[in-house]
Design a protein around this motif. Structure first.
Motif, PDB file in Angstrom:
ATOM      1  N   LEU A  34       0.835  -1.192   0.000  1.00  0.00           N
ATOM      2  CA  LEU A  34       0.000   0.000   0.000  1.00  0.00           C
ATOM      3  C   LEU A  34       0.876   1.251   0.000  1.00  0.00           C
ATOM      4  CD1 LEU A  34      -2.843  -0.958   2.507  1.00  0.00           C
ATOM      5  CD2 LEU A  34      -2.761  -1.279   0.025  1.00  0.00           C
ATOM      6  N   LEU A  54      -6.680   7.759   6.528  1.00  0.00           N
ATOM      7  CA  LEU A  54      -7.347   7.063   5.430  1.00  0.00           C
ATOM      8  C   LEU A  54      -8.332   8.000   4.741  1.00  0.00           C
ATOM      9  CD1 LEU A  54      -8.291   3.693   7.193  1.00  0.00           C
ATOM     10  CD2 LEU A  54      -6.272   4.168   5.793  1.00  0.00           C
ATOM     11  N   ASP A  57     -14.122   7.119  -0.041  1.00  0.00           N
ATOM     12  CA  ASP A  57     -14.337   6.234  -1.187  1.00  0.00           C
ATOM     13  C   ASP A  57     -14.045   6.881  -2.528  1.00  0.00           C
ATOM     14  OD1 ASP A  57     -15.066   4.245   0.535  1.00  0.00           O
ATOM     15  OD2 ASP A  57     -17.213   4.330   0.112  1.00  0.00           O
ATOM     16  N   ARG A  87      -5.772   3.655   0.048  1.00  0.00           N
ATOM     17  CA  ARG A  87      -6.471   2.395   0.276  1.00  0.00           C
ATOM     18  C   ARG A  87      -6.316   1.439  -0.905  1.00  0.00           C
ATOM     19  NH1 ARG A  87     -12.295   4.667   1.503  1.00  0.00           N
ATOM     20  NH2 ARG A  87     -12.805   2.539   0.832  1.00  0.00           N
ATOM     21  N   ARG A 102     -10.446  -1.615  -6.137  1.00  0.00           N
ATOM     22  CA  ARG A 102     -11.048  -0.399  -5.604  1.00  0.00           C
ATOM     23  C   ARG A 102     -12.520  -0.603  -5.256  1.00  0.00           C
ATOM     24  NH1 ARG A 102     -13.701   3.755  -8.400  1.00  0.00           N
ATOM     25  NH2 ARG A 102     -13.506   5.859  -7.531  1.00  0.00           N
ATOM     26  N   TYR A 110     -15.295  -2.173   2.273  1.00  0.00           N
ATOM     27  CA  TYR A 110     -14.869  -2.214   3.677  1.00  0.00           C
ATOM     28  C   TYR A 110     -14.800  -3.679   4.106  1.00  0.00           C
ATOM     29  CZ  TYR A 110     -17.475   2.186   2.993  1.00  0.00           C
ATOM     30  OH  TYR A 110     -18.010   3.342   2.486  1.00  0.00           O
ATOM     31  N   ARG A 114      -9.353  -6.031   2.665  1.00  0.00           N
ATOM     32  CA  ARG A 114      -8.860  -4.661   2.559  1.00  0.00           C
ATOM     33  C   ARG A 114      -8.480  -4.116   3.938  1.00  0.00           C
ATOM     34  NH1 ARG A 114     -13.190  -5.127  -1.219  1.00  0.00           N
ATOM     35  NH2 ARG A 114     -12.664  -4.416  -3.350  1.00  0.00           N
ATOM     36  N   VAL A 118      -4.655  -2.754   5.334  1.00  0.00           N
ATOM     37  CA  VAL A 118      -4.387  -1.541   6.095  1.00  0.00           C
ATOM     38  C   VAL A 118      -3.742  -1.892   7.436  1.00  0.00           C
ATOM     39  CG1 VAL A 118      -5.447   0.443   7.240  1.00  0.00           C
ATOM     40  CG2 VAL A 118      -6.247  -0.270   4.969  1.00  0.00           C
ATOM     41  N   GLY A 138      -9.887   8.429   9.913  1.00  0.00           N
ATOM     42  CA  GLY A 138     -10.547   8.060   8.665  1.00  0.00           C
ATOM     43  C   GLY A 138     -11.640   9.036   8.309  1.00  0.00           C
ATOM     44  N   GLY A 142     -13.265   5.818   4.607  1.00  0.00           N
ATOM     45  CA  GLY A 142     -12.070   5.533   5.400  1.00  0.00           C
ATOM     46  C   GLY A 142     -12.366   5.457   6.878  1.00  0.00           C
ATOM     47  N   ILE A 145     -13.696   1.987   7.534  1.00  0.00           N
ATOM     48  CA  ILE A 145     -12.596   1.033   7.613  1.00  0.00           C
ATOM     49  C   ILE A 145     -11.856   1.174   8.939  1.00  0.00           C
ATOM     50  CG2 ILE A 145     -10.315   0.502   6.648  1.00  0.00           C
ATOM     51  CD1 ILE A 145     -11.477   0.866   3.894  1.00  0.00           C
TER      52      ILE A 145
END
Length: 270
Positions: A34, A54, A57, A87, A102, A110, A114, A118, A138, A142, A145
């Protein structure tokens, strides 16, 4: 999500103060790959707060606004390093990219894989800054997540700052179907619902939850519900509604202030 509405404008983060970018950490650890950018000049052995940021979207843009926030965060929190992370599956405007998928940016990304990518990046950073407490920040998707990670990887982070969070996932997706109608909102997803995972969080965690009073993308009821669940869990939670502000809240001074308060409240690492 940077915004789930393509017409929302980017936050004005470019005016933030600009501490130096650290060139020694251009990417995440082997195994995740990442992409990260690190900000701040504190020597590794003196870092007491590791801030990981983070982005959302970003359905219609390539995100880089979280870099500006990380610069401001490193400047605002003493003895800190701030790391902005791309991300999985995302590319920024400069062409940097993190591996992975993505997704459709409909609350579908989420997912445990993924989140694990992270988490592994954070673990790698913690090896570098061994005396630091970790705060995960986030925005929007984010934030979802960050909340999921704090529950499914307990004790990996010491604090979370959630900004404009879709933290009640099924309810938020129903809301978004009315805002931006598309059959994609009806498709099943493997994403984790943050509010259902609060029971997995250690009570020692500290949290800040912020939402704009005029947020049409992630209305404040979702953040309020999540903040109440955290409090019932016994987690010290700083819940703030920012009057007159919408979804693009990450650049707001109130977010930096909440981060400062949370970082100052964390006990030192023994």
């Amino acid at each position: 999500m940077r915004s789930s509405l393509a017409l929302l404008l980017c936050a004005g983060l470019a005016a933030c103060s600009m501490p130096a970018t650290r060139p020694d950490a251009p990417a995440g650890p082997p195994g995740t790959g990442l992409y990260t950018q690190s900000f701040g000049n504190t020597p590794a052995r003196q870092v007491r707060t590791l801030i990981v940021v983070l982005h959302g979207d970003a359905p219609a843009t390539k995100p880089d606004y979280h870099y500006a926030f990380a610069r401001a965060a490193a400047d605002a929190v003493p003895n800190s390093i701030a790391v902005a992370l791309l991300r999985p599956g995302y590319e920024d405007p400069q062409g940097h990219r993190s591996p992975g998928e993505r997704g459709q940016t409909t609350g579908d990304n989420y997912t445990p894989d993924r989140i694990a990518a992270v988490a592994e990046t954070i673990r790698h950073l913690q090896h570098r800054y061994g005396q630091a407490r970790t705060v995960l920040v986030g925005h929007s998707g984010g934030a979802a997540i960050a909340a999921d990670l704090a529950a499914t990887w307990p004790h990996l982070v010491d604090g979370i700052v959630l900004v404009s969070c879709p933290c009640a996932l099924p309810e938020w997706r129903k809301h978004m179907k009315t805002v931006a109608p598309t059959p994609l909102w009806d498709a099943p997803v493997d994403s984790l619902d943050p509010v259902k995972l609060v029971g997995g969080m250690p009570p020692s965690l500290r949290a800040a939850v912020l939402v704009g009073g005029d947020d049409k993308t992630t209305p404040l009821r979702f953040s309020r519900l999540y903040a109440e669940a955290l409090s019932l869990r016994g987690i010290a939670t700083d819940f703030r509604i920012i009057p007159g502000k919408g979804h693009e809240l990450l650049g707001d001074p109130e977010v930096i202030s909440a981060l400062q308060r949370l970082a100052a409240a964390l006990p030192g690492k023994s």
